[in-house]
Design an enzyme around this catalytic site. Sequence first.
Site, PDB file in Angstrom:
ATOM      1  N   THR A 253       0.812  -1.228   0.000  1.00 34.57           N
ATOM      2  CA  THR A 253       0.000   0.000   0.000  1.00 34.57           C
ATOM      3  C   THR A 253       0.850   1.286   0.000  1.00 34.57           C
ATOM      4  O   THR A 253       0.303   2.378  -0.048  1.00 34.57           O
ATOM      5  CB  THR A 253      -0.909   0.031   1.246  1.00 34.57           C
ATOM      6  OG1 THR A 253      -0.069  -0.091   2.405  1.00 34.57           O
ATOM      7  CG2 THR A 253      -1.928  -1.123   1.210  1.00 34.57           C
ATOM      8  N   GLY A 254       2.185   1.148   0.017  1.00 35.87           N
ATOM      9  CA  GLY A 254       3.058   2.344   0.056  1.00 35.87           C
ATOM     10  C   GLY A 254       3.242   2.945  -1.329  1.00 35.87           C
ATOM     11  O   GLY A 254       2.731   2.429  -2.324  1.00 35.87           O
ATOM     12  N   ALA A 255       4.014   4.062  -1.391  1.00 36.97           N
ATOM     13  CA  ALA A 255       4.258   4.755  -2.671  1.00 36.97           C
ATOM     14  C   ALA A 255       4.922   3.805  -3.656  1.00 36.97           C
ATOM     15  O   ALA A 255       4.582   3.768  -4.843  1.00 36.97           O
ATOM     16  CB  ALA A 255       5.149   5.980  -2.434  1.00 36.97           C
TER      17      ALA A 255
ATOM     18  N   SER B 127      -2.846  -1.530   7.477  1.00 37.02           N
ATOM     19  CA  SER B 127      -3.313  -1.432   6.084  1.00 37.02           C
ATOM     20  C   SER B 127      -4.139  -2.638   5.649  1.00 37.02           C
ATOM     21  O   SER B 127      -4.739  -2.627   4.575  1.00 37.02           O
ATOM     22  CB  SER B 127      -2.111  -1.287   5.149  1.00 37.02           C
ATOM     23  OG  SER B 127      -1.362  -0.156   5.512  1.00 37.02           O
TER      24      SER B 127
ATOM     25  N   CYS C   5      17.486   4.180  -4.664  1.00 38.90           N
ATOM     26  CA  CYS C   5      17.074   4.828  -5.916  1.00 38.90           C
ATOM     27  C   CYS C   5      18.176   5.717  -6.494  1.00 38.90           C
ATOM     28  O   CYS C   5      18.453   5.685  -7.698  1.00 38.90           O
ATOM     29  CB  CYS C   5      15.796   5.633  -5.713  1.00 38.90           C
ATOM     30  SG  CYS C   5      15.736   6.572  -4.203  1.00 38.90           S
TER      31      CYS C   5
ATOM     32  N   GLN D 286      17.228  15.265  -4.771  1.00 39.74           N
ATOM     33  CA  GLN D 286      16.297  14.160  -4.625  1.00 39.74           C
ATOM     34  C   GLN D 286      14.879  14.591  -4.293  1.00 39.74           C
ATOM     35  O   GLN D 286      14.637  15.424  -3.427  1.00 39.74           O
ATOM     36  CB  GLN D 286      16.827  13.152  -3.600  1.00 39.74           C
ATOM     37  CG  GLN D 286      18.119  12.518  -4.060  1.00 39.74           C
ATOM     38  CD  GLN D 286      18.698  11.478  -3.136  1.00 39.74           C
ATOM     39  OE1 GLN D 286      19.884  11.491  -2.853  1.00 39.74           O
ATOM     40  NE2 GLN D 286      17.877  10.557  -2.655  1.00 39.74           N
TER      41      GLN D 286
ATOM     42  N   SER E  50       9.247  12.319  -2.728  1.00 36.13           N
ATOM     43  CA  SER E  50       8.620  10.981  -2.684  1.00 36.13           C
ATOM     44  C   SER E  50       9.625   9.889  -2.316  1.00 36.13           C
ATOM     45  O   SER E  50       9.252   8.805  -1.911  1.00 36.13           O
ATOM     46  CB  SER E  50       7.982  10.648  -4.035  1.00 36.13           C
ATOM     47  OG  SER E  50       8.971  10.694  -5.055  1.00 36.13           O
TER      48      SER E  50
ATOM     49  N   LYS F  85      25.271   5.057   1.492  1.00 37.74           N
ATOM     50  CA  LYS F  85      24.695   4.038   0.600  1.00 37.74           C
ATOM     51  C   LYS F  85      25.240   4.215  -0.823  1.00 37.74           C
ATOM     52  O   LYS F  85      25.648   3.249  -1.475  1.00 37.74           O
ATOM     53  CB  LYS F  85      23.170   4.179   0.553  1.00 37.74           C
ATOM     54  CG  LYS F  85      22.408   3.709   1.762  1.00 37.74           C
ATOM     55  CD  LYS F  85      20.918   4.029   1.563  1.00 37.74           C
ATOM     56  CE  LYS F  85      20.065   3.671   2.749  1.00 37.74           C
ATOM     57  NZ  LYS F  85      18.650   4.120   2.572  1.00 37.74           N
TER      58      LYS F  85
ATOM     59  N   HIS G 142      14.451  12.034  -9.310  1.00 36.09           N
ATOM     60  CA  HIS G 142      15.737  12.480  -8.739  1.00 36.09           C
ATOM     61  C   HIS G 142      16.634  13.008  -9.859  1.00 36.09           C
ATOM     62  O   HIS G 142      16.680  12.436 -10.960  1.00 36.09           O
ATOM     63  CB  HIS G 142      16.463  11.304  -8.087  1.00 36.09           C
ATOM     64  CG  HIS G 142      15.885  10.832  -6.786  1.00 36.09           C
ATOM     65  ND1 HIS G 142      14.932  11.516  -6.060  1.00 36.09           N
ATOM     66  CD2 HIS G 142      16.150   9.693  -6.095  1.00 36.09           C
ATOM     67  CE1 HIS G 142      14.630  10.831  -4.973  1.00 36.09           C
ATOM     68  NE2 HIS G 142      15.343   9.725  -4.953  1.00 36.09           N
TER      69      HIS G 142
HETATM   70  C1  2RA Z   1      15.312   8.767  -0.454  1.00 32.98           C
HETATM   71  N1  2RA Z   1      16.850   7.285  -1.583  1.00 32.98           N
HETATM   72  O1  2RA Z   1      15.271   9.389  -1.524  1.00 32.98           O
HETATM   73  C2  2RA Z   1      16.069   7.455  -0.379  1.00 32.98           C
HETATM   74  C3  2RA Z   1      15.151   6.280  -0.171  1.00 32.98           C
HETATM   75  N2  2RA Z   1      14.220   6.127  -1.237  1.00 32.98           N
HETATM   76  O2  2RA Z   1      14.772   9.132   0.602  1.00 32.98           O
END
Ligand code: 2RA
Length: 362
Positions: free
Chosen positions: A11-13, A40, A128, A155, A158, A219, A252
């Site tokens: 149910t998340g984005a 949910s 991402c 970024q 979302s 990361k 992004h």
């Molecule tokens: C952010 N990359 O944009 C991280 C996790 N999706 O918050």
Amino acid sequence: RKYNIAILGATGAVGTRLIEQLEASTIPVNQLKLLASAKSAGKKLTFKDQEIIVEEATPESFDGIDLVLASGGGSVSHKFAPEAVKRGAVVVDNSSYWRMNDNVPLVVPEVNEADLQTHNGIIANPNCSTTQMVVALEPIRRAYGLSRVIVSTYQAASGAGQSAWEELVAQTTAHNAGEEMVANILPVKGAEKHYPLAYNLLPQIDVFEDDGYTHEEWKMIHETKKIMFGNKNSKSVKVTGTAVRVPVPVGHGETVYFETDPNTGATVKGIQKALSQAEGVILEDDPKTQLYPQPINAEGKRETFVGRVRPDLENDDSFHMWVVSDNLLKGAAWNTVQIAERLVALDLVRVPEGAANKFIAG
Ligand code: 2RA
């Protein structure tokens, strides 16, 4: 063969986009289970015009499941991925929890699909902001080598979840109405202080490490090394960067400085050619006609868009580029489903004997 699939965090984005991407994929689906938290459970979602009721995830939810697409957060994947593997399911996990585990391949199909061959039941989907960067860097590395990367990210909200996206919209509305902007979520849930993102920039994504880098920057450094050079601490390439949250809902952007190997004779034209021929990349690069990638044009698309390729004016063999992609698709849901498609195509939807023991602590 048809597959019994479970989407964890449905149910998340990202979860809702996993359903969409699965619908549009080549994977033959026999049964689809939608799993989420107790909060949910009971929600109704549709898959191929069939209504499916979301169930609360339990270990038994994975009985009879062949493939799990997970995007329920690190603690959920930590708890349920081993339970699923124990029951014979292969898990493609979008959370960060398993990415650095030596028993877990971290995969972007255009870059290191071969790493799927040695999976032990869990395959990790990268962050991402890492994914779109390595999709653009890999064709350049293959043609001209790669010894250094310096990235700055822009970024979208979302990336921090549906609620962060909604907070940005509410702040923008408030600010335009001359009202106080409320901040309860960004820069990161659970942090002590929150700041407005609308009409602002926040140089913090995730928590701060002791060395002054944020976990998002950490990361990008270690995931890029693991995906492109096979080792999260690889010394074959130097990677660093700064991750910034910007008031954009989806998509992004990243400025990437990179150094190629001196004896490969890299040129802008050669790099543009390598990019235009690369899988999953669309080159949008023509200053004369002001052609360059923009988040509003990338939203909803699976590709990674690259432009502004130009030489560094003072360092040899060094270049800059601008990379944009939909952080919820290639950055998450599409890459996850793409991995699943490759597992099906390679007949790798199976858990090796005894693999689950590699993930059961103690
Ligand atoms: C952010 N990359 O944009 C991280 C996790 N999706 O918050």
